[in-house]
Design a protein around this motif. Structure first.
Motif, mmCIF file in Angstrom:
data_model
loop_
_atom_site.group_PDB
_atom_site.id
_atom_site.type_symbol
_atom_site.label_atom_id
_atom_site.label_comp_id
_atom_site.label_asym_id
_atom_site.label_seq_id
_atom_site.Cartn_x
_atom_site.Cartn_y
_atom_site.Cartn_z
ATOM 1 N N ASN A 314 0.831 -1.212 0.000
ATOM 2 C CA ASN A 314 0.000 0.000 0.000
ATOM 3 C C ASN A 314 0.863 1.259 0.000
ATOM 4 O OD1 ASN A 314 -2.275 -1.531 -0.028
ATOM 5 N ND2 ASN A 314 -2.680 -1.378 2.175
ATOM 6 N N VAL A 315 1.932 1.206 0.779
ATOM 7 C CA VAL A 315 2.820 2.376 0.814
ATOM 8 C C VAL A 315 3.501 2.551 -0.551
ATOM 9 C CG1 VAL A 315 4.916 3.348 1.866
ATOM 10 C CG2 VAL A 315 3.203 2.266 3.301
ATOM 11 N N ARG A 316 3.929 1.439 -1.122
ATOM 12 C CA ARG A 316 4.566 1.510 -2.459
ATOM 13 C C ARG A 316 3.601 2.090 -3.489
ATOM 14 N NH1 ARG A 316 6.479 -3.919 -1.229
ATOM 15 N NH2 ARG A 316 8.649 -3.728 -0.566
ATOM 16 N N ASN A 317 2.339 1.736 -3.349
ATOM 17 C CA ASN A 317 1.354 2.189 -4.324
ATOM 18 C C ASN A 317 0.808 3.582 -4.024
ATOM 19 O OD1 ASN A 317 1.604 -0.218 -5.673
ATOM 20 N ND2 ASN A 317 -0.041 -1.208 -4.521
ATOM 21 N N SER A 318 1.323 4.198 -2.986
ATOM 22 C CA SER A 318 0.821 5.521 -2.603
ATOM 23 C C SER A 318 1.858 6.582 -2.981
ATOM 24 C CB SER A 318 0.582 5.564 -1.091
ATOM 25 O OG SER A 318 1.840 5.601 -0.417
ATOM 26 N N ASN A 319 1.540 7.811 -2.647
ATOM 27 C CA ASN A 319 2.497 8.905 -2.913
ATOM 28 C C ASN A 319 3.283 9.258 -1.659
ATOM 29 O OD1 ASN A 319 1.763 9.361 -5.648
ATOM 30 N ND2 ASN A 319 -0.146 10.262 -4.900
ATOM 31 N N THR A 320 3.346 8.330 -0.741
ATOM 32 C CA THR A 320 3.981 8.609 0.554
ATOM 33 C C THR A 320 5.360 9.254 0.393
ATOM 34 O OG1 THR A 320 2.822 6.775 1.564
ATOM 35 C CG2 THR A 320 4.812 7.528 2.682
ATOM 36 N N THR A 321 5.521 10.341 1.100
ATOM 37 C CA THR A 321 6.768 11.104 1.001
ATOM 38 C C THR A 321 7.547 11.067 2.313
ATOM 39 O OG1 THR A 321 5.590 12.526 -0.523
ATOM 40 C CG2 THR A 321 7.657 13.371 0.318
ATOM 41 N N ILE A 322 6.842 10.858 3.398
ATOM 42 C CA ILE A 322 7.499 10.656 4.695
ATOM 43 C C ILE A 322 6.795 9.469 5.352
ATOM 44 C CG2 ILE A 322 8.205 11.686 6.901
ATOM 45 C CD1 ILE A 322 7.466 14.433 5.743
ATOM 46 N N LEU A 323 7.607 8.612 5.954
ATOM 47 C CA LEU A 323 7.031 7.444 6.622
ATOM 48 C C LEU A 323 7.259 7.577 8.127
ATOM 49 C CD1 LEU A 323 5.708 4.665 6.204
ATOM 50 C CD2 LEU A 323 7.981 3.703 5.862
ATOM 51 N N PHE A 324 6.237 7.285 8.901
ATOM 52 C CA PHE A 324 6.324 7.325 10.363
ATOM 53 C C PHE A 324 6.140 5.903 10.882
ATOM 54 C CE2 PHE A 324 6.213 11.895 11.204
ATOM 55 C CZ PHE A 324 5.832 12.375 9.954
ATOM 56 N N GLY A 325 7.101 5.415 11.650
ATOM 57 C CA GLY A 325 6.984 4.057 12.161
ATOM 58 C C GLY A 325 8.118 3.718 13.105
ATOM 59 N N SER A 326 8.548 2.463 13.050
ATOM 60 C CA SER A 326 9.629 1.977 13.909
ATOM 61 C C SER A 326 10.874 1.763 13.054
ATOM 62 C CB SER A 326 9.215 0.646 14.532
ATOM 63 O OG SER A 326 9.223 -0.364 13.540
#
Lengths: 384, 537
Positions: A314-326
């Motif tokens: 889903n992240v790959r298929n999105s326009n995500t520019t910053i990722l928040f996680g671990s």
């Protein structure tokens, strides 16, 4: 489905190791003990309070009860601590070690609480919940301290845990509320005296303990989101004050916009930036802050209990520019060449030793915003 | 012969995780020392924590298997166990810098424990292929599947027709780990081999996962149709892409062996699945860890093996090693000439540095361990360093549960070798700080290992950090020693300020340094030590 979840053993271990003067005795083969230690010590290398019964092939065949007995006796002598928390993993659960009987068979000077924490029996969250209920048998009835509360839901290896607690305490204190105990990031005495609180505040996990304390000690509880952001913090304080019937001093709850003013043009530029978030119960509140206060667009919001492969897709298929996680999201962030903001357990490639740089509370909103901006602005050609 | 072994390293690296991504991008190719320092900083920052944690426990056998599998480009580990096992093993000690991403898990629950997890495994193998499209799936059982007795090989046999990739079974159950005496026995045997290289122990550190993967690959994946032994090819066992200075070492090896007419068939396990299949095409395995897999290859494919041991360090040792390789491949004449030229070049270049060294007096502070006597020999004979004192600190061994008897025999062996080689060095065992200060006063330079440097520096003992020698002395080639000599020459010129590092201000336990003098930490160490002694093996 592939979850990024540590399983029941990890949840139990984390809950128990949050009693800061307790020793956790893991009744497991060496690997489980190592794993629990490795994840914990990245956040505090001088805090080693665990031991292992070292279940080997011989114990698998003949049972691990003798190993546990020896370990209990030795730990009782070696450690100057009020509590031994025995956390039993997969192997003793399958071979059927009678842990209760072993504990009853030895005379020890310390309190001993044991937990069936076989990893195959549940999630990390379930392990945490169950462990706290087991530990609650140590609690004692106390006179209620007016305007006091317990904060429930913490683990000693949460990212920014000490800084966040300090900030939350500061805010509550300024509202005239005393924090009686932070569970599970407290001393044995504080834990035992937890029923003295007027209210339990459950922050994401620990509901079963709160339920138990309500029944056993009559302490009411309240479930709130983790206080990220200015508005999130304000709501957190207001809700608690309302429940405790403490008048909110609006002036004291005024946050300082000055730090944001200094970088307001950057925030303008980042408005509408597509971001994704994954994590435990911290994920939703932080996403709320990113969305409602910084104006980011949340592309993917996932829980650790969701299928990780699907999350990555889903992240790959999105326009995500910053990722928040671990720290586990480091690979997908690298692959997509986007910055990763670490905010949730497990974080093993960043440290947070400065206790005045929280992510929670008003000050946390400033620090978190600063971290995001720095990550974006320093994300240069070498990595992009 | 040119060998483009690098091809293996970069293939699919993006998906399967490159070693040390940031450092590589930041400054690839700036030289051997730069490579090592960068790796030591960016990778080593995590490694210290892992080493320290070994004072309180050991990692799971599964983690060694997971690490070994992820070294292979195109392979994924499939953990057959509860979700916690895969969660935890994503952070495997040798590559904390890059946690493992693609690691499916059967996620065994209570039902699976009661009724067996074979169905889950069957589905997961198929699902893993469709998700990750690997060339190899390595099925790694855990304690749980080991205890429930799932017929993993049976399941693999059933599904292998359904997935167009190789499936490997590696026994990785965590409770079947190495014996408590492993390190002690290993060191004891090692000490014997110091004096008589022919007595190299056929011993390996079993049960920590890596060796099991190697063996499984030999038995299940390597293909004897490649057993042609055509082109004077060798396989080189590496410590992996996450070892310090791996890339530059590989480059030097390939170049030197190429000149000798020896091609590198592959670097195990830092290679592709296909390269592993073709491993039997090599005539010789150069072994750097355990030998069980090499013995197995000898048995199955008649591939000879040569263990790269400490006695192949130094100029003469390296020459001996290279000539042995040449002789095994029947390349004596041609290769001998190459080795002679390379050695001569190295000696000539080394001579420039030796002229500087010989005008100074040195002391070496070290922990007594595997390579110590041979390192001393290299300092004294290859670098011609006037070494007056060798101070050995055995605390590390004690902290690792090495018995007093073994420690004493190591020290005795060290002393005898130093005498035999007539190095004219005074061996000082476990000197206290005062004695070390006095020794430091009597020499121009103290060479030491970084681990204890802050403590010495606080006491006014200025040291040159020579710990990079560990990554240079054992390289296959002469350049490592030249790099070290160059580094040492530069360091000798540096003005050193008196330092009072923050890390020297803590109270450390004297015996178990760098464990803090904290009762909880020390009790935890003691608990581990006792339980390990009592229970394992």
């Amino acid at each position: 489905m592939a979850k990024m979840d540590g399983g029941k053993f990890f949840g139990t271990f984390r809950a128990c190791s949050g009693i800061k003067d307790a020793v956790v005795l893991t009744h497991v083969p060496v690997g489980c003990n190592w794993g629990a230690a490795m994840f914990k010590t990245t956040s505090n290398q001088s805090d080693i309070r665990q031991a292992c019964t070292v279940m080997h092939e011989r114990e698998i065949v003949f049972g691990g009860e003798e190993a546990l007995r020896e370990a209990l006796v030795r730990a009782d002598k070696l450690y100057n601590t009020p509590l031994l928390a025995v956390v039993a993993g997969d192997a003793p659960a399958i071979i059927g070690d009678d842990i209760e009987a072993v504990i009853d068979s030895v005379v020890l000077n310390k309190e001993v609480v044991w937990m069936d924490a076989a990893g195959f029996k549940g999630t990390m969250r379930e392990g945490y919940e169950e462990a706290l209920v087991h530990l609650a048998r140590l609690m004692e009835e106390r006179n209620v301290i007016k305007n006091s509360l317990n904060l429930i839901g913490f683990c000693p290896d949460d990212f920014k845990v000490d800084a966040d607690i300090k900030e939350i305490k500061r805010l509550l204190n300024s509202a005239g509320i005393q924090v009686n105990c932070v569970i599970s990031n407290c001393s044995f005495d504080e834990f035992v005296n937890a029923p003295a609180a007027e209210l339990n505040v459950v922050m994401g996990q620990g509901t079963e303990l709160a339920e138990h304390m309500k029944k056993a000690f009559g302490v009411p509880y309240l479930e709130v989101g983790y206080p990220y952001g200015l508005e999130g913090t304000k709501e957190f304080i207001n809700t608690i004050c309302e429940h405790l019937h403490v008048g909110v001093n609006e002036k004291k709850l005024d946050f300082d916009l000055e730090p944001f003013k200094r970088i307001y043009l950057y925030l303008h530029e980042l408005y509408g930036t597509p971001v994704s978030v994954i994590g435990d119960f911290h994920a939703e509140p932080i996403a709320h802050f990113l969305d409602c206060e910084l104006g980011f667009d949340i592309e993917v919001l996932a829980s650790n209990e969701d299928d990780y492969f699907t999350f990555e897709q889903n992240v790959r298929n999105s326009n995500t520019t910053i990722l928040f996680g671990s720290s586990f999201e480091r690979n997908i962030a690298d692959e997509l060449r986007i910055p990763l903001i670490r905010f949730v357990y497990p974080v093993f490639d960043h440290v947070c030793v400065y206790e005045d740089a929280p992510y929670a509370g008003f000050r946390g909103a400033v620090c978190l915003t600063e971290t995001i901006l720095n990550a974006v602005m320093s994300f240069g050609k070498e990595t992009g | 012969m040119e060998t483009d072994v690098k091809l293996d390293i970069d293939v699919k690296a993006e998906r399967y995780g490159k070693a040390l991504e940031t450092p590589e991008i930041a400054g690839r190719g700036k030289g051997v020392l730069h490579d090592i320092f960068r790796d030591r900083a960016f990778h080593g920052v995590h490694q210290g924590t892992t080493w320290q944690l070994h004072r309180y426990g050991i990692n799971c056998k599964l983690s060694g298997s997971v690490y070994a599998v992820t070294e292979i480009l195109g392979a994924i580990p499939l953990v057959h166990g509860p979700i916690g096992c895969s969660f935890h093993q994503r952070l495997t000690p040798r590559r904390i810098y890059t946690p493992i991403q693609d690691m499916p898990c059967t996620g065994l629950d209570e039902n699976a424990v009661i009724y067996g997890g074979e169905d889950e495994l069957r589905k997961k193998i198929v699902d893993s292929y469709s998700r990750y499209k690997p060339e190899l799936i390595a099925v790694l059982p855990t304690c749980v599947s080991g205890l429930t007795g799932d017929d993993i090989q049976g399941v693999i046999h059933e599904v292998e027709a359904k997935v167009p990739c190789d499936i490997l079974y590696v026994p990785s159950e965590g409770f079947a780990h190495r014996d408590r005496r492993a390190l002690d026995v290993f060191l004891k045997d090692f000490t014997k081999a110091w004096k008589d290289p022919a007595k190299v122990p056929a011993y390996e550190i079993r049960g920590y996962g890596h060796e099991e993967v190697m063996l499984a690959l030999v038995d299940q994946i390597m293909d004897d149709q490649y057993d042609e032994n055509a082109d004077n090819l060798v396989n080189i066992e590496t410590f992996g892409r996450f070892s310090y200075g791996f890339e530059s070492e590989l480059k030097e090896m390939a170049s030197l062996l190429g000149k000798m007419g020896v091609g590198i068939n592959t670097t195990l396990l830092s290679c592709t699945v296909d390269a592993i299949k073709k491993a039997p095409a090599a005539r010789l395995n150069i072994v750097r860890r355990g030998i069980r897999w090499a013995e197995q290859m000898k048995k199955e494919f008649d591939t000879d093996y040569l263990r790269r041991w400490f006695f192949y360090t130094g100029i003469d040792g390296t020459e001996k090693f290279l000539l042995y390789v040449a002789s095994t491949l029947d390349l004596d004449g041609e290769a001998e000439e190459v080795v002679r030229i390379e050695k001569k070049r190295a000696l000539q270049e080394l001579d420039k540095y030796c002229k500087t060294f010989k005008n100074h007096v040195f002391a070496l502070f070290t922990i007594g361990f595997f390579f110590t006597p041979y390192s001393v020999k290299t300092y004294a004979l290859d670098f011609k360093i006037p070494l007056k004192y060798v101070c050995v600190d055995t605390r590390w061994m004690r902290a690792q549960n090495v018995s007093d008897e073994t420690t004493e025999s190591m020290i005795r062996g060290m002393g005898e070798l130093i005498d035999d080689w007539d190095l004219g060095v005074e061996l000082v065992v476990n000197p206290n700080l005062h004695e070390l200060k006095e020794i430091a006063k009597k020499v121009d330079h103290v060479l030491g290992e970084r681990s204890a440097t802050p403590i010495y520096e606080k006491e006014g003992i200025s040291m040159i950090d020579t710990s990079i020698g560990a990554y240079l002395f054992n390289r296959i080639g002469f350049n490592g020693m030249l790099e070290f000599a160059s580094y040492l020459t530069q360091e000798m010129k540096k003005q050193r300020n008196h330092r009072e590092p923050i890390i020297s201000k803590f109270d450390y336990d004297e015996t178990y340094y760098p464990i803090l003098a904290d009762p909880m930490c020390l009790a935890s160490r003691e608990m581990w030590s006792t339980m390990w002694r009592l229970r394992s093996g």
